[in-house]
Design an enzyme around this catalytic site. Structure first.
Site, PDB file in Angstrom:
ATOM      1  N   ILE A  35     -16.475 -12.457 -38.292  1.00 40.93           N
ATOM      2  CA  ILE A  35     -17.032 -13.795 -38.119  1.00 40.93           C
ATOM      3  C   ILE A  35     -15.985 -14.857 -38.462  1.00 40.93           C
ATOM      4  O   ILE A  35     -15.097 -14.629 -39.282  1.00 40.93           O
ATOM      5  CB  ILE A  35     -18.322 -13.960 -38.979  1.00 40.93           C
ATOM      6  CG1 ILE A  35     -19.003 -15.299 -38.712  1.00 40.93           C
ATOM      7  CG2 ILE A  35     -18.032 -13.723 -40.450  1.00 40.93           C
ATOM      8  CD1 ILE A  35     -20.405 -15.424 -39.325  1.00 40.93           C
ATOM      9  N   CYS A  36     -16.100 -16.004 -37.821  1.00 34.30           N
ATOM     10  CA  CYS A  36     -15.302 -17.204 -38.074  1.00 34.30           C
ATOM     11  C   CYS A  36     -13.850 -16.996 -37.644  1.00 34.30           C
ATOM     12  O   CYS A  36     -13.568 -16.852 -36.469  1.00 34.30           O
ATOM     13  CB  CYS A  36     -15.426 -17.629 -39.534  1.00 34.30           C
ATOM     14  SG  CYS A  36     -14.816 -19.296 -39.870  1.00 34.30           S
ATOM     15  N   ALA A  37     -12.919 -16.972 -38.581  1.00 34.32           N
ATOM     16  CA  ALA A  37     -11.511 -16.749 -38.255  1.00 34.32           C
ATOM     17  C   ALA A  37     -11.208 -15.272 -38.053  1.00 34.32           C
ATOM     18  O   ALA A  37     -10.256 -14.912 -37.359  1.00 34.32           O
ATOM     19  CB  ALA A  37     -10.624 -17.300 -39.371  1.00 34.32           C
TER      20      ALA A  37
END
Length: 182
Positions: free
Chosen positions: A101-103
């Site tokens: 998730i995210c980066a």
């Protein structure tokens, strides 16, 4: 079902801990695993968490799913960990579940694991999703890989992982129990 959530200093607390919390509510065995050699991990917003285990000495290969939370510089530390990279490659080659998730989806993209797959990430990391069909939605599952967009997608991301591991009914049960309205 067993899941390993990998932590490094600078991880995004909401992304890592929401997954741990929701999966444990669903009856999944979750191990928070430090890749730093230290069980005390400081998140990107100064929250210190004690990991359940250290990467060295733990057998994450027996897990059913690996989860990578985002955050900086946590994502960079995960990306640079040779043992974790080998484990990710093994899971990918075996078609076992991987989530980021995210980066953190950038790690999978740079390893070539998103080629021809639908995926999402934090907007500034979309360029690292090499070969992916990039979507701007909270959560994307394509085969054995699930990606999430960012902190605001942590609950839908964790509920999707619950659905994958425990089924739609259990995911719905947990969603209702936490009073989450999508």
């Amino acid at each position: 079902m067993k899941v390993c959530v990998f932590l490094a200093d600078g991880f995004e607390e909401i992304e890592g801990l929401t997954v741990v919390d929701i999966l444990r509510r669903a009856g999944v065995s979750v191990t928070m695993m430090s890749v730093t050699g230290n069980r005390m991990i400081k998140g990107s917003h100064g929250i210190t968490v004690e990991a359940d285990a250290l990467f060295d000495g733990a057998d994450a290969a027996k897990a059913d799913m690996l989860v990578l939370p985002g955050g900086m510089p946590g994502t960079l530390t995960l990306k640079q960990h040779d043992g974790l990279n080998e484990l990710l490659r093994s899971f990918y080659d075996q078609g076992k579940y991987i989530a980021a998730i995210c980066a953190a989806p950038s790690i999978l993209g740079e390893m070539g694991m998103l080629q021809g797959r639908k995926a999402c990430s934090y907007p500034t990391f979309e360029g690292s999703l090499e070969g992916a069909d990039v979507h701007q939605i909270p959560v994307v599952t394509d085969g054995n890989i699930t990606t999430g967009r960012g902190m605001g997608a942590a609950i839908p991301f964790a509920l999707r992982l619950t659905e994958i591991l425990r089924g739609k009914d259990k995911a719905e049960e947990v969603r209702e129990s936490i009073v989450y309205q999508a």
